[in-house]
Design an enzyme around this catalytic site. Structure first.
Site, mmCIF file in Angstrom:
data_model
loop_
_atom_site.group_PDB
_atom_site.id
_atom_site.type_symbol
_atom_site.label_atom_id
_atom_site.label_comp_id
_atom_site.label_asym_id
_atom_site.label_seq_id
_atom_site.Cartn_x
_atom_site.Cartn_y
_atom_site.Cartn_z
ATOM 1 N N LYS A 267 0.828 -1.201 0.000
ATOM 2 C CA LYS A 267 0.000 0.000 0.000
ATOM 3 C C LYS A 267 0.869 1.261 0.000
ATOM 4 C CE LYS A 267 -3.775 -2.082 2.687
ATOM 5 N NZ LYS A 267 -4.895 -1.804 1.786
ATOM 6 N N ARG A 341 -10.440 -11.518 1.616
ATOM 7 C CA ARG A 341 -11.314 -12.547 1.032
ATOM 8 C C ARG A 341 -10.648 -13.918 1.069
ATOM 9 N NH1 ARG A 341 -11.538 -9.130 -4.369
ATOM 10 N NH2 ARG A 341 -11.278 -7.568 -2.746
#
Length: 520
Positions: A267, A341
């Site tokens: 990130k 996920r």
């Protein structure tokens, strides 16, 4: 913080031995209809002089006035007593008191108090007065310990609302505590210990699985995320048994990424500190179980927390790697920052063993959900209309609101892969939906809902901090389920096709799923 309720008129309430009192005054209540106590006379005079307008959020304060025992008194208008109006009114009242040394506070409701309104007022007061202290060298701890609620009318429903608010606040504040903690003070092992501490009652159980047990289960997707971290993963299994063993449980699955660097798909540096909040789903599950320990509803609940860091170590999973999930499905990991996920899909597969009546996963999953819904409503995705309706109604009742999003099969097209059964990401368009479509592949054998709390789990900026959401929504759903007769059972065979909403759901207040926006 402790809450109590008493049946008292305003005239008697202001004689209590309290440090301060907040009077909630609806805009439709005229002073001449109440009595001749000092506060009512004062409000009547202020209205007559134009100094107090009966509109939501208007505040007046008094200090050490004759005939009024509490040193500080605040009158605040709650408008039409809508949830948002009560919340903002309580916040305004606390702003007038927060610099004072208030240990015991009276909260008086003018007119007929309602259970939802009282619950909102108490939870809002707790939220406004909350402060994080764990890692401060000289913490300023909350002085407010006791809230004495008074109203002209007290009923069993109001007493129950106070009890519910007490449990809710305990759960929300525990969720805030763990989400607010820096990642070095909230590792997977720390979360596991917190779960054990909560599950000490006789109706509770807690089992913590480590890397060896998780490997034996074949949780390849979960292990792939964890392999780049020096902190060992933990898979936390909590159980609350409040009903007969034959009753199918509700399973709550909380994403527990205790810090998310993005892995190899790292990130940007600005605001990366906020990725300590990426275990907000796990924190909410802990909070719900804390609240259950207070309320003890007649329901069975299982909590699953796959907890790990997502780090860019030399052993970390790489873009393009293919892993095998617990379900046997292979996954091409195109983006290691779509790790939530991956841990959730194995937990969803694990949930099947409990033969659940419903499974709800809670996750700070996608920035796309923040773009879609902002910080107001949590994104709700579900393959079951009845479950979606229950959650929607629980959100409206609790004020911890959600909004149903689409799950049309066409959204899954972007998840196709040449090298595995499914890719873990699609394109940028409808990112929150495609993430939900990925999870849906692992939730076909039970009624399932996914709550994307990326926009609602914490606040940024000067007010940075965890919100404790969606503990309120989940607790409302579970307590309503426990009280329902007969118990809610999802009719999986009667589900509407994905991407549609039944007419009964429309009539009951669940909005139709929105279509995908067209490209500009």
């Amino acid at each position: 913080m402790n809450f109590e309720i008493q049946k008292l008129s305003l005239a008697r309430a202001i004689q209590g031995q309290l440090d301060a009192m907040v009077v909630l005054w609806p805009s439709q209540t005229a002073p001449n209809a109440l009595g001749h106590d000092p506060v009512t006379r004062w409000v009547a005079m202020a209205i007559e002089q134009g100094d107090f307008e009966l509109k939501s959020g208007a505040v007046m304060t008094l200090y050490c006035q004759p005939g009024i025992v509490p040193r500080h008194l605040v009158v605040v208008c709650t408008g039409d007593n809508q949830t948002g109006q009560i919340r903002s009114a309580v916040q305004a009242a606390w702003n007038a008191l927060k610099s004072t040394r208030v240990k015991q506070l009276g909260l008086h409701v003018v007119g007929d108090a309602t259970a939802p309104g009282l619950q909102t007022a108490l939870s809002s007061l707790a939220d406004a007065s909350y402060s994080y202290t764990t890692t401060l060298s000289k913490p300023k701890s909350r002085l407010l310990k006791q809230v004495l609620v008074s109203a002209q009318n007290t009923t069993a429903a109001l007493a129950s609302a106070v009890q519910h608010a007490q449990a809710l606040v305990s759960g929300v504040e525990l969720a805030k505590e763990w989400a607010n903690r820096p990642a070095n003070h909230a590792t997977p092992s720390h979360l596991a210990q917190a779960a054990k501490d909560i599950a000490k009652g006789k109706a509770f159980q807690c089992e913590v699985l480590g890397p060896k047990e998780v490997a034996k289960l074949g949780m390849g997707a979960f292990m792939a995320v964890a392999q780049g971290s020096a902190e060992p993963l933990r898979f936390i299994v909590m159980r609350y048994k409040g009903a007969a063993a034959a009753q199918a449980p509700v399973v709550l699955v909380g994403k527990g990424i205790t810090f998310d660097t993005g892995g190899i798909s790292i990130k940007p540096a600005p605001e990366m500190d906020e990725m300590k909040y990426d275990m907000g789903g796990a924190a909410s599950v802990l909070g719900v179980f804390k609240a259950l320990s207070h309320l003890k509803p007649a329901i069975n609940v299982v909590g699953l927390i796959p907890a790990t860091e997502n780090m860019p170590d030399g052993l970390a999973v790489k873009p393009g790697d293919v892993v095998t999930s617990m379900s046997g499905q292979t996954i091409e990991i195109l983006n290691t920052d779509a790790e939530g996920r991956l841990v959730l899909c194995d937990a969803l597969t694990y949930a099947e063993r409990f033969k659940p009546q419903a499974v709800i996963d809670i996750a700070t999953l996608t920035g796309a959900c923040v773009i879609a819904l902002g910080a107001v409503r949590t994104g709700l995705f579900s393959s079951d209309d009845a479950l979606a309706l229950q959650l929607h109604q629980a959100g409206e009742s609790s004020g911890d609101t959600c909004w149903r999003m689409p799950l049309d099969d066409d959204y899954a097209e972007g998840l196709k892969s040449r090298f595995a059964d499914v890719a873990n990401v699609a394109g940028r368009a409808a990112g929150s939906v495609t993430a939900a479509k990925f999870l849906q592949r692992f939730a076909k054998n039970f009624a399932w809902a996914h709550l994307d709390i990326a926009g609602t789990a914490w606040r940024s900026g000067a007010a940075k901090g965890a919100t404790g959401r969606p503990v309120g929504l989940l607790l409302q759903y579970l307590t309503q389920l426990a009280a329902s007769t007969p118990p809610f059972v999802s009719e999986k065979s009667k589900r509407a096709p994905t991407g549609t909403t039944t007419s009964s759901a429309r009539r009951a207040g669940v909005q139709p799923r929105a279509r995908a926006p067209r490209k500009a």
